[in-house]
Scaffold this motif. Structure first.
Motif, PDB file in Angstrom:
ATOM      1  N   THR A 145       0.852  -1.196   0.000  1.00  0.00           N
ATOM      2  CA  THR A 145       0.000   0.000   0.000  1.00  0.00           C
ATOM      3  C   THR A 145       0.884   1.241   0.000  1.00  0.00           C
ATOM      4  OG1 THR A 145      -0.090   0.088   2.414  1.00  0.00           O
ATOM      5  CG2 THR A 145      -1.829  -1.151   1.305  1.00  0.00           C
ATOM      6  N   ALA A 146       0.313   2.351  -0.399  1.00  0.00           N
ATOM      7  CA  ALA A 146       1.067   3.605  -0.406  1.00  0.00           C
ATOM      8  C   ALA A 146       1.353   4.034   1.030  1.00  0.00           C
ATOM      9  CB  ALA A 146       0.271   4.686  -1.121  1.00  0.00           C
ATOM     10  N   GLY A 147       2.533   4.574   1.233  1.00  0.00           N
ATOM     11  CA  GLY A 147       2.853   5.137   2.542  1.00  0.00           C
ATOM     12  C   GLY A 147       1.949   6.328   2.793  1.00  0.00           C
ATOM     13  N   ARG A 148       1.521   6.478   4.034  1.00  0.00           N
ATOM     14  CA  ARG A 148       0.652   7.614   4.350  1.00  0.00           C
ATOM     15  C   ARG A 148       0.884   8.020   5.787  1.00  0.00           C
ATOM     16  NH1 ARG A 148      -3.998   5.266   2.024  1.00  0.00           N
ATOM     17  NH2 ARG A 148      -2.565   3.730   1.233  1.00  0.00           N
ATOM     18  N   LEU A 149       0.871   9.317   6.010  1.00  0.00           N
ATOM     19  CA  LEU A 149       0.943   9.798   7.380  1.00  0.00           C
ATOM     20  C   LEU A 149      -0.388   9.474   8.040  1.00  0.00           C
ATOM     21  CD1 LEU A 149       2.739  13.247   7.117  1.00  0.00           C
ATOM     22  CD2 LEU A 149       3.646  11.103   7.977  1.00  0.00           C
ATOM     23  N   HIS A 150      -0.311   8.976   9.259  1.00  0.00           N
ATOM     24  CA  HIS A 150      -1.512   8.523   9.959  1.00  0.00           C
ATOM     25  C   HIS A 150      -2.443   9.667  10.331  1.00  0.00           C
ATOM     26  CE1 HIS A 150       1.739   9.547  12.584  1.00  0.00           C
ATOM     27  NE2 HIS A 150       0.888   9.810  13.539  1.00  0.00           N
ATOM     28  N   THR A 151      -1.998  10.904  10.102  1.00  0.00           N
ATOM     29  CA  THR A 151      -2.830  12.051  10.451  1.00  0.00           C
ATOM     30  C   THR A 151      -3.677  12.524   9.268  1.00  0.00           C
ATOM     31  OG1 THR A 151      -0.908  13.385   9.952  1.00  0.00           O
ATOM     32  CG2 THR A 151      -1.358  12.962  12.262  1.00  0.00           C
ATOM     33  N   LYS A 152      -3.419  11.945   8.086  1.00  0.00           N
ATOM     34  CA  LYS A 152      -4.170  12.401   6.908  1.00  0.00           C
ATOM     35  C   LYS A 152      -5.481  11.636   6.811  1.00  0.00           C
ATOM     36  CE  LYS A 152      -0.931  15.114   5.535  1.00  0.00           C
ATOM     37  NZ  LYS A 152      -0.172  15.595   4.400  1.00  0.00           N
ATOM     38  N   ILE A 153      -6.541  12.293   7.170  1.00  0.00           N
ATOM     39  CA  ILE A 153      -7.851  11.652   7.239  1.00  0.00           C
ATOM     40  C   ILE A 153      -8.234  10.985   5.925  1.00  0.00           C
ATOM     41  CG2 ILE A 153     -10.313  12.135   7.390  1.00  0.00           C
ATOM     42  CD1 ILE A 153      -9.599  12.500  10.031  1.00  0.00           C
ATOM     43  N   ASN A 154      -8.077  11.731   4.826  1.00  0.00           N
ATOM     44  CA  ASN A 154      -8.536  11.176   3.545  1.00  0.00           C
ATOM     45  C   ASN A 154      -7.749   9.937   3.157  1.00  0.00           C
ATOM     46  OD1 ASN A 154      -6.346  12.873   3.314  1.00  0.00           O
ATOM     47  ND2 ASN A 154      -6.851  13.546   1.252  1.00  0.00           N
ATOM     48  N   LEU A 155      -6.436   9.950   3.443  1.00  0.00           N
ATOM     49  CA  LEU A 155      -5.622   8.794   3.080  1.00  0.00           C
ATOM     50  C   LEU A 155      -5.933   7.603   3.977  1.00  0.00           C
ATOM     51  CD1 LEU A 155      -2.203  10.512   2.318  1.00  0.00           C
ATOM     52  CD2 LEU A 155      -4.008   9.826   0.745  1.00  0.00           C
ATOM     53  N   MET A 156      -6.286   7.880   5.229  1.00  0.00           N
ATOM     54  CA  MET A 156      -6.664   6.787   6.122  1.00  0.00           C
ATOM     55  C   MET A 156      -8.017   6.212   5.696  1.00  0.00           C
ATOM     56  SD  MET A 156      -4.127   6.293   8.038  1.00  0.00           S
ATOM     57  CE  MET A 156      -4.431   5.407   9.555  1.00  0.00           C
ATOM     58  N   GLU A 157      -8.884   7.089   5.198  1.00  0.00           N
ATOM     59  CA  GLU A 157     -10.169   6.601   4.686  1.00  0.00           C
ATOM     60  C   GLU A 157      -9.938   5.692   3.483  1.00  0.00           C
ATOM     61  OE1 GLU A 157     -13.224   6.800   5.864  1.00  0.00           O
ATOM     62  OE2 GLU A 157     -12.519   7.915   7.606  1.00  0.00           O
ATOM     63  N   GLU A 158      -8.988   6.096   2.642  1.00  0.00           N
ATOM     64  CA  GLU A 158      -8.658   5.292   1.467  1.00  0.00           C
ATOM     65  C   GLU A 158      -8.190   3.898   1.895  1.00  0.00           C
ATOM     66  OE1 GLU A 158      -5.952   6.819  -1.914  1.00  0.00           O
ATOM     67  OE2 GLU A 158      -4.730   5.394  -0.816  1.00  0.00           O
ATOM     68  N   LEU A 159      -7.386   3.874   2.964  1.00  0.00           N
ATOM     69  CA  LEU A 159      -6.862   2.597   3.459  1.00  0.00           C
ATOM     70  C   LEU A 159      -7.990   1.731   4.032  1.00  0.00           C
ATOM     71  CD1 LEU A 159      -4.187   1.082   3.787  1.00  0.00           C
ATOM     72  CD2 LEU A 159      -4.037   2.012   6.094  1.00  0.00           C
ATOM     73  N   LYS A 160      -8.922   2.381   4.735  1.00  0.00           N
ATOM     74  CA  LYS A 160     -10.078   1.643   5.268  1.00  0.00           C
ATOM     75  C   LYS A 160     -10.839   0.990   4.120  1.00  0.00           C
ATOM     76  CE  LYS A 160     -11.128   4.650   9.201  1.00  0.00           C
ATOM     77  NZ  LYS A 160     -12.138   5.603   9.684  1.00  0.00           N
ATOM     78  N   LYS A 161     -10.943   1.750   3.030  1.00  0.00           N
ATOM     79  CA  LYS A 161     -11.680   1.225   1.885  1.00  0.00           C
ATOM     80  C   LYS A 161     -10.953   0.009   1.314  1.00  0.00           C
ATOM     81  CE  LYS A 161     -13.483   2.600  -2.600  1.00  0.00           C
ATOM     82  NZ  LYS A 161     -13.344   3.618  -3.649  1.00  0.00           N
ATOM     83  N   VAL A 162      -9.627   0.099   1.226  1.00  0.00           N
ATOM     84  CA  VAL A 162      -8.859  -1.037   0.722  1.00  0.00           C
ATOM     85  C   VAL A 162      -9.143  -2.256   1.593  1.00  0.00           C
ATOM     86  CG1 VAL A 162      -6.520  -1.980   0.524  1.00  0.00           C
ATOM     87  CG2 VAL A 162      -7.026   0.307  -0.355  1.00  0.00           C
ATOM     88  N   ARG A 163      -9.145  -2.053   2.903  1.00  0.00           N
ATOM     89  CA  ARG A 163      -9.401  -3.172   3.811  1.00  0.00           C
ATOM     90  C   ARG A 163     -10.809  -3.738   3.603  1.00  0.00           C
ATOM     91  NH1 ARG A 163      -8.108  -5.634   9.057  1.00  0.00           N
ATOM     92  NH2 ARG A 163      -9.954  -6.915   9.168  1.00  0.00           N
TER      93      ARG A 163
END
Lengths: 326, 444
Positions: A215-233
């Motif tokens: 997966t792409a590296g993402r700072l854990h503080t970036k809400i949108n990127l964390m949402e993207e990761l949730k979607k992947v899961r």
């Protein structure tokens, strides 16, 4: 139930660490620089013939903080040792060392099993999601995991879920070539969730027994990127019920107290099952894992100890502490 | 997780309000908290110790002024000392000598060298330079390709020879190419290395000797722990660093590593790296990093983030609406969604000094609860566009409909309508220059 989720067998080339007293030479050797660092200094402190006065405790505090254990975990440890000392005084620094090791080991062991929980090869495909902030070594760790699984007789396929960072897909493909496994990828900039969705289907179609998702590296503080990761899961769950079987967070050993925030945020967002502590071959100590163990009870599952494919070992708390203190 | 430093300090000085001089016991108690804050921010243990010593010397015996509480007084000294230590000329690059001026980027693996190289190129171009990127990381798979791709994104020339040639040769030929093509600065991306790796370190030393760079910039992540000092020290000893690029400062790491590196090597922070896209590096302000390290909020960064979110026109039109009292539920909704884009409420609150303490009041915690946020959003979304623009339209039966539509109770809808009306009148008042009394009390 547990029959399907037995601890994944270690590759035959690795000695069975629970049965032998000697740690594998590679871990021992690659941790040498960590050892020579401040853990070495901790050891030095214990080898002196000094009395356990205030100066001793101050120095111990310094050494533990220098090892990135953090002020809070360090404070707790020292308080515990001091209260033990008050109840039944340690004879010498060596006795205090043993007590400290016991405490640290307890911290690492309260996190539960450090092995992987994957379905057996004949029971279906095992899916592993690899996540973390930028630059911690996710892609390299995936290459090493591939090598590890191949040693254990598995046939992994990699999914290039980092569609964001320039050349990330190529980097994974190069590792795919080196390990001789297939890399399923789409064009840079594609939606990672759909890459993963299609990828799992393709991997199943090609008869893979193990799928590693980058997966792409993402700072854990970036809400949108964390949402993207949730979607992947979510997509992984939907595509293959019961998956991901492991969600591994890669943590750079040089990370300081922010490691705790990282672990917390990722665990909260997508449910981390374990850590890969990378880059332990540098002089960094990765002491924040003790704070993570104390607060989040997340087990370390692997340690990365070098730049070669073989430089990844299953984590063994006894061996880890042994290597740090001897 | 951690109480704001100010909260804890206020507690220590509770009994000592505006009288006499700062005495040793209070200063020591206060500095214990400061020390903890520094350590939690990953400031190196020894650096923290020396720092505390300096502050202690300055603080003891200082007369407590009329306008500040003793806690504020100590914090002011801490802050001044921090800013002083962190200070330096931000963002300046040495341009003397032959063109293109070589700039060497070095650092451990995964700190963001390649991304920073592209960002630096963009930054320097904004300053009127003609940058060239030279790809000398022949070690990490696809690193060259990454730089080429980033170069393409920002339309900047990249000199590369794949991974077969020696980095030194690539660099020298790259410089010649840059000279021939009129580039004014050449940014050399190097392989990431572990400081213990003697072979790769030797390669860098050779690279530096041949290239004779104007600047050797260390790229380090704000998340780096205690090891930062040793890393910086080794690189500095071997290569003579001239500055630091502190990356990943947009996370929630407090960035104490920067203080450690500065204290140990004396090199200034030259730029900050923000964001995963290729955008210019941002300038470094010692005062902002100081309050961030102390965990006292980073108001200015918050303001900048807000500015990034809003276009200029949006801001102006919103301001007009506020002044005229024409602020509608639609604007309110937009505002809420903007705020949510910036991060979790918790992370925003942490950036605002003092708000952390305010949040401990149960009524505030409730008002800023994420769930509450969603409920308000649902209520507004259940209104018709007309209702959102003209809330006075909303009568009893409309309220019932909105409650049903949003899955809330009529009381919830009523409450929101009342709050909104209060807010409107408050904004009108504020735009006339007067701050309502109850708000003024909160802001003090």
């Amino acid at each position: 139930m547990m029959r399907f989720f037995r601890r994944a067998a270690p590759p035959p080339s690795e000695p069975d660490t629970s049965a032998t007293e000697a740690a594998p030479a590679s871990v021992e050797a690659s941790l040498s620089s960590t050892r020579k660092g401040f853990f070495g200094a901790v050891r030095g402190l214990f080898q002196t013939q000094r009395s356990l006065d205030d100066g001793f405790w101050d120095e111990l505090e310094e050494r533990l903080i220098q090892a990135d254990l953090g002020a809070h975990t360090t404070g707790d440890l020292i308080e515990e040792l001091q209260s033990q000392h008050a109840r039944l005084p340690f004879q010498d620094p060596k006795a205090a060392e043993l007590a400290l090791r016991a405490e640290l080991l307890t911290l690492l062991k309260t996190t539960g099993d450090t092995g992987l929980f994957l379905p057996d090869v004949q029971d279906g495909i095992a899916i592993i999601l690899v996540i973390g902030v930028n630059g911690v070594g996710k892609t390299t760790s995936i290459a090493k995991l591939t090598h590890y699984f191949q040693g254990g007789g598995r046939h992994p396929i990699l999914i290039a879920g980092d569609t964001f960072r320039a050349a990330a897909i190529d980097q994974l493909k190069i590792w795919g070539d080196r390990t001789g496994v297939m890399v399923i990828a789409q064009a840079p900039g594609s939606d990672p969730a759909s890459v993963v969705f299609d990828g799992i289907g393709a991997a199943v179609g090609r008869g893979a027994d193990t799928v590693l998702i980058d997966t792409a590296g993402r700072l854990h503080t970036k809400i949108n990127l964390m949402e993207e990761l949730k979607k992947v899961r979510r997509v992984v769950e939907r595509r293959h019920p019961g998956a991901p079987h492991e969600t591994l967070l890669v943590l750079d050993a040089i990370t300081g107290q922010n490691g705790l925030m990282q672990a917390k945020s990722f665990a909260h967002a997508v449910g981390v099952t374990g850590l890969i502590l990378s880059k332990l071959d540098s002089s960094a100590k990765g002491g924040v894992v003790f704070a993570i163990a104390q607060e989040l009870k997340l087990p370390i599952k692997f340690i990365g100890t070098g730049e070669r494919l073989e430089d990844l070992s299953p984590f063994d708390p006894d061996e880890f502490l042994h290597a740090l203190f001897t | 997780m951690f109480e704001a430093l100010t909260d804890r300090m206020q507690g220590i000085f509770k009994d000592l309000r505006n009288r006499g001089r700062l005495g040793e016991p209070e200063v020591d108690a206060a500095l214990k908290e400061v020390r903890l804050a520094l350590l939690e921010a990953d400031v190196n243990f020894r650096v923290a110790r020396d720092f505390i010593k300096r502050v202690r010397e300055r603080a003891i015996g200082v007369e407590v002024s009329e306008s500040l509480t003793p806690a504020q007084q100590v914090l002011r000294i801490v802050n001044e000392e921090l800013v002083e230590t962190l200070g330096g000329e931000p963002g300046r690059i040495d341009w003397t000598g032959e063109m293109p001026a070589p700039v060497l980027l070095v650092g451990l693996n995964g700190q963001g060298k390649t991304t920073s190289a592209a960002k630096l190129a963009l930054t320097l171009r904004k300053l009127g330079q003609r940058p060239l990127l030279i790809a000398c990381d022949t070690f990490r798979p696809a690193a060259v390709l990454q730089l080429v791709t980033l170069g393409k994104q920002i339309a900047c020339d990249v000199y590369e020879e794949g991974t077969a040639a020696r980095p030194v040769d690539i660099a020298m030929r790259g410089l010649q190419w840059g000279r021939d093509h009129g580039h004014t600065v050449a940014i050399v991306d190097t392989a990431g290395r572990q400081q213990v790796d003697e072979a790769l370190m030797a390669e860098l030393v050779e690279l530096k000797a041949m290239v004779k760079p104007n600047e050797v910039l260390l790229v380090a992540s704000a998340m780096t722990g205690q090891e930062a000092v040793n890393v910086a020290q080794v690189f500095h000893d071997k290569l003579g660093l001239t500055g630091l690029i502190l990356t990943q400062i947009d996370g929630d790491a407090r960035g104490g590593a920067a203080l450690s590196i500065r204290a140990v090597t004396g090199i200034p922070v030259k730029f900050l790296g923000v964001g995963e896209k290729v955008e210019p590096l941002t300038s470094f302000y010692p005062d902002r990093l100081a309050s961030r390290i102390l965990g006292m909020g980073d108001m200015l960064t918050l303001i900048e983030q807000t500015q990034d979110m809003y276009s200029q026109e949006e801001a102006i039109s919103l301001q007009k609406k506020l002044v005229k009292g024409q602020f509608t539920f639609d604007d309110f909704l937009k505002q809420m969604q903007q705020i949510r884009k910036m991060g979790s409420l918790q992370s925003i609150i942490e950036m605002i000094p003092g708000l952390n303490q305010l949040m401990k009041r149960p009524e505030m915690a409730k008002a800023l609860d994420e769930k509450q946020f969603k409920r308000v959003e649902a209520i507004i979304l259940s209104m018709t566009l007309q209702e959102r623009a003209l809330p006075s339209l909303i009568d009893g039966s409309r309220r019932r409909r909105i409650a049903v539509g949003s899955g809330t109770k009529v009381q919830d809808v009523n409450q929101l309508l009342n709050q909104f009306r209060d807010m409107q009148s408050m904004m009108k008042q504020m735009s006339k220059g007067s701050v309502p009394k109850h708000l003024a009390k909160l802001m003090r």
